[in-house]
Design an enzyme around this catalytic site. Structure first.
Site, PDB file in Angstrom:
ATOM      1  N   HIS A  57       0.919  -1.225   0.104  1.00 56.36           N
ATOM      2  CA  HIS A  57       0.123  -0.071   0.000  1.00 56.36           C
ATOM      3  C   HIS A  57       0.923   1.322  -0.157  1.00 56.36           C
ATOM      4  O   HIS A  57       2.076   0.972   0.565  1.00 56.36           O
ATOM      5  CB  HIS A  57      -0.907  -0.014   1.210  1.00 56.36           C
ATOM      6  CG  HIS A  57      -1.807  -1.076   1.624  1.00 56.36           C
ATOM      7  ND1 HIS A  57      -1.131  -2.178   2.253  1.00 56.36           N
ATOM      8  CD2 HIS A  57      -3.044  -1.145   1.257  1.00 56.36           C
ATOM      9  CE1 HIS A  57      -2.229  -3.232   2.405  1.00 56.36           C
ATOM     10  NE2 HIS A  57      -3.178  -2.386   1.944  1.00 56.36           N
ATOM     11  N   ASP A  60       2.636   1.761   3.458  1.00 51.74           N
ATOM     12  CA  ASP A  60       3.411   0.729   4.046  1.00 51.74           C
ATOM     13  C   ASP A  60       5.009   1.371   3.559  1.00 51.74           C
ATOM     14  O   ASP A  60       5.807   1.077   4.209  1.00 51.74           O
ATOM     15  CB  ASP A  60       3.244  -0.566   3.303  1.00 51.74           C
ATOM     16  CG  ASP A  60       1.931  -1.068   3.400  1.00 51.74           C
ATOM     17  OD1 ASP A  60       1.258  -0.509   4.450  1.00 51.74           O
ATOM     18  OD2 ASP A  60       1.602  -2.221   2.548  1.00 51.74           O
ATOM     19  N   MET A  91       2.588  -5.820  -7.830  1.00 50.39           N
ATOM     20  CA  MET A  91       1.423  -4.959  -7.451  1.00 50.39           C
ATOM     21  C   MET A  91       1.662  -4.173  -6.668  1.00 50.39           C
ATOM     22  O   MET A  91       2.451  -4.039  -5.704  1.00 50.39           O
ATOM     23  CB  MET A  91       0.449  -5.953  -6.923  1.00 50.39           C
ATOM     24  CG  MET A  91      -1.020  -5.872  -6.504  1.00 50.39           C
ATOM     25  SD  MET A  91      -0.989  -5.266  -4.818  1.00 50.39           S
ATOM     26  CE  MET A  91      -1.556  -6.705  -3.985  1.00 50.39           C
ATOM     27  N   LYS A 186     -14.899  -8.236   0.425  1.00 48.21           N
ATOM     28  CA  LYS A 186     -14.893  -8.552   1.684  1.00 48.21           C
ATOM     29  C   LYS A 186     -16.188  -8.552   2.393  1.00 48.21           C
ATOM     30  O   LYS A 186     -16.712  -7.361   2.192  1.00 48.21           O
ATOM     31  CB  LYS A 186     -13.763  -8.213   2.649  1.00 48.21           C
ATOM     32  CG  LYS A 186     -13.782  -8.695   3.981  1.00 48.21           C
ATOM     33  CD  LYS A 186     -12.447  -7.981   4.758  1.00 48.21           C
ATOM     34  CE  LYS A 186     -12.283  -8.551   6.077  1.00 48.21           C
ATOM     35  NZ  LYS A 186     -11.110  -7.758   6.927  1.00 48.21           N
ATOM     36  N   GLU A 220      -9.820 -13.076  -2.206  1.00 46.80           N
ATOM     37  CA  GLU A 220      -8.821 -13.721  -1.270  1.00 46.80           C
ATOM     38  C   GLU A 220      -9.650 -14.699  -0.502  1.00 46.80           C
ATOM     39  O   GLU A 220     -10.895 -14.658   0.060  1.00 46.80           O
ATOM     40  CB  GLU A 220      -8.600 -12.361   0.038  1.00 46.80           C
ATOM     41  CG  GLU A 220      -8.122 -12.856   1.321  1.00 46.80           C
ATOM     42  CD  GLU A 220      -7.685 -11.696   2.134  1.00 46.80           C
ATOM     43  OE1 GLU A 220      -7.024 -10.695   1.607  1.00 46.80           O
ATOM     44  OE2 GLU A 220      -7.551 -11.842   3.263  1.00 46.80           O
ATOM     45  N   HIS A 223     -11.491 -13.680   2.997  1.00 43.85           N
ATOM     46  CA  HIS A 223     -12.827 -12.995   2.817  1.00 43.85           C
ATOM     47  C   HIS A 223     -13.891 -13.787   2.116  1.00 43.85           C
ATOM     48  O   HIS A 223     -14.987 -13.709   2.650  1.00 43.85           O
ATOM     49  CB  HIS A 223     -12.559 -11.683   1.751  1.00 43.85           C
ATOM     50  CG  HIS A 223     -11.423 -10.844   2.497  1.00 43.85           C
ATOM     51  ND1 HIS A 223     -10.818  -9.928   1.704  1.00 43.85           N
ATOM     52  CD2 HIS A 223     -10.709 -11.027   3.433  1.00 43.85           C
ATOM     53  CE1 HIS A 223      -9.948  -9.171   2.360  1.00 43.85           C
ATOM     54  NE2 HIS A 223      -9.954  -9.712   3.529  1.00 43.85           N
ATOM     55  N   ASP A 258     -11.517 -11.843  10.537  1.00 46.17           N
ATOM     56  CA  ASP A 258     -10.586 -11.965   9.461  1.00 46.17           C
ATOM     57  C   ASP A 258      -9.248 -12.208  10.164  1.00 46.17           C
ATOM     58  O   ASP A 258      -8.712 -11.529  10.701  1.00 46.17           O
ATOM     59  CB  ASP A 258     -10.312 -10.524   8.770  1.00 46.17           C
ATOM     60  CG  ASP A 258      -9.424 -10.564   7.624  1.00 46.17           C
ATOM     61  OD1 ASP A 258      -9.210 -11.796   7.186  1.00 46.17           O
ATOM     62  OD2 ASP A 258      -9.252  -9.766   7.240  1.00 46.17           O
ATOM     63  N   ASP A 290      -1.574 -12.904   1.425  1.00 49.87           N
ATOM     64  CA  ASP A 290      -2.036 -11.821   2.125  1.00 49.87           C
ATOM     65  C   ASP A 290      -2.303 -12.289   3.740  1.00 49.87           C
ATOM     66  O   ASP A 290      -3.636 -12.530   3.891  1.00 49.87           O
ATOM     67  CB  ASP A 290      -3.425 -11.152   1.583  1.00 49.87           C
ATOM     68  CG  ASP A 290      -3.557  -9.678   2.304  1.00 49.87           C
ATOM     69  OD1 ASP A 290      -2.972  -9.480   3.250  1.00 49.87           O
ATOM     70  OD2 ASP A 290      -4.600  -9.248   1.868  1.00 49.87           O
TER      71      ASP A 290
HETATM   72 MN   LIG Z   1      -6.209  -8.989   1.015  1.00 51.23          MN
END
Ligand SMILES: [Mn+2]
Length: 388
Positions: A57, A60, A91, A186, A220, A223, A258, A290
């Site tokens: 991100h 990050d 990515m 999600k 994911e 999710h 989660d 992830d």
């Molecule tokens: Mn994810």
């Protein structure tokens, strides 16, 4: 049978987010248990472990309040570290959930200025991703949801989301970027309910965009399992639609918060079917984990966690080859496919329809036959449990 070589190599395309190996174990009830891992240290760790790439991100890598000079210095250090350690950046993504400004959502927030800021922040994150070589841009709208539906009409939220996605596609084209967007669903957490709760919901939205060809999904495991769904089915639908642009691998016990557990650690059988599907169809994108290490761990434990994700994937990859080559399984599948056709159905024409309408079927006979799926599944279990 087991070749015992589960060493990750670059061509396996295993990737991790900076936020995964760098997760410090903070949760809603307790503070961080591990010291900060800098992006450069994370890249070094991933290089050591045999990963292919790292994702991030915007924040990050670059703190939200960094000066332009700080930003450039951080990006340069990071890019050098990636180069030195042979780590790619396939990515990039944007954090539209941490800062208090997004308390009512980002692209769907009621405040126009918040929506505009979210677009600006995403465009800057796209610029940052391009600088590091990213070609996939993931969007996870963690705050795009509600606690009370009194705050806005949910169809208005859908319209705002569409408008933002259309805008970002045009920005990418205008800048001559080659981004493919991958939307991550999600059902809830951190919001009580999040709009676009499943991969299927996003697939339906994508068809209504101005540039649907630029947008796919990032399913994911955790999710989809939180929503009580079969991850492999979600992935298969995305794949069949040509929309599997990215994937987030981890694990999750259904019906819980989660958990982002190490890949394959909660439901190994579901993970096996997923790996088998990805390998059978020849998915060539990154295998992104992830997930994060247990809060009990120090950074040695984090390395165990990251290695474990890749090792489990490779074990299941080998098991799926074994499954495909197993003579008894092959014989059972041949028997099944004799009666089930090729799955493509029959194309309509009026002559065929009238013949079909007048055909006689031996309904009782068709229903009488046992299908041997119990045997098929037990053979699968024997393979997974290592006795076959
Ligand atoms: Mn994810």
């Amino acid at each position: 049978m087991s070749q015992g070589n589960y060493t990750p190599r670059r061509e396996h395309k295993f990737t991790f987010g900076l936020w995964t190996v760098g997760n410090r174990g903070r949760d809603p009830f307790g503070d961080a248990v591990r010291p900060t891992l800098t992006p450069v240290e994370a890249v070094r760790m991933l290089g050591e472990l045999g990963a292919y790439g790292v994702n991030f991100h915007d924040n990050d890598l670059v703190p939200i309040d960094a000066s332009p000079q700080d930003r450039d210095r951080i990006v340069n250090e990071f890019r050098s570290a990636c180069e030195e350690n042979g780590i790619a950046v396939p990515m990039a993504t944007v954090n539209l959930f941490y800062d208090p400004v997004f308390r009512d959502g980002a692209f769907t927030a009621n405040d126009k200025s918040v929506r505009a800021y979210a677009l600006q922040k995403t465009m800057r994150a796209m610029d940052l991703g391009v600088e590091c070589g990213a070609k996939i841009f993931v969007l996870w709208g963690g705050r795009e949801g509600v606690e009370t539906d009194g705050c806005r009409r949910p169809d208005e939220a859908v319209k705002r989301l569409r408008e933002a996605l259309n805008y970002l596609c045009e920005y990418s084209l205008d800048q001559k970027y080659v981004y493919k967007f991958a939307l991550e669903a999600k059902p809830n957490e951190p919001r009580a309910d999040i709009y676009m709760p499943t991969t299927g919901a996003y697939l339906a939205l994508i068809a209504t965009l101005d540039r649907p060809e630029m947008v796919g999904v990032n399913p994911e495991v955790a999710h989809e399992h939180m929503a009580g769904l079969n991850m492999t089915h979600s992935v298969a639908q995305a794949w069949e639609a040509g929309k599997l642009f990215h994937i987030d691998l981890n694990d999750q016990i259904p019906g819980r918060y989660d958990q982002d557990l190490r890949f394959g650690s909660a439901n190994p059988k579901a993970a096996f079917w997923l790996v088998k599907f990805l390998e059978d169809v020849g998915y060539s994108g990154p295998r992104h984990f992830d997930a994060h290490a247990y809060r009990t761990e120090d950074y040695d434990g984090v390395k165990e966690f990251a290695s474990g994700c890749m090792r489990t994937y490779l074990i299941f990859k080998e098991k799926s080859e074994q499954w495909n080559a197993d003579p008894e399984i092959k014989a059972l599948l041949a028997e099944i496919s004799e009666t089930s056709g090729d799955g493509r159905g029959t194309k309509f024409n009026s002559q065929h329809a009238s013949e079909l309408l007048s055909a006689n079927f031996d309904r009782a006979g068709l229903a009488a036959r046992g299908l041997k799926y119990e045997r098929l599944d037990q053979l699968t279990m024997d393979i997974l449990l290592g006795v076959r």
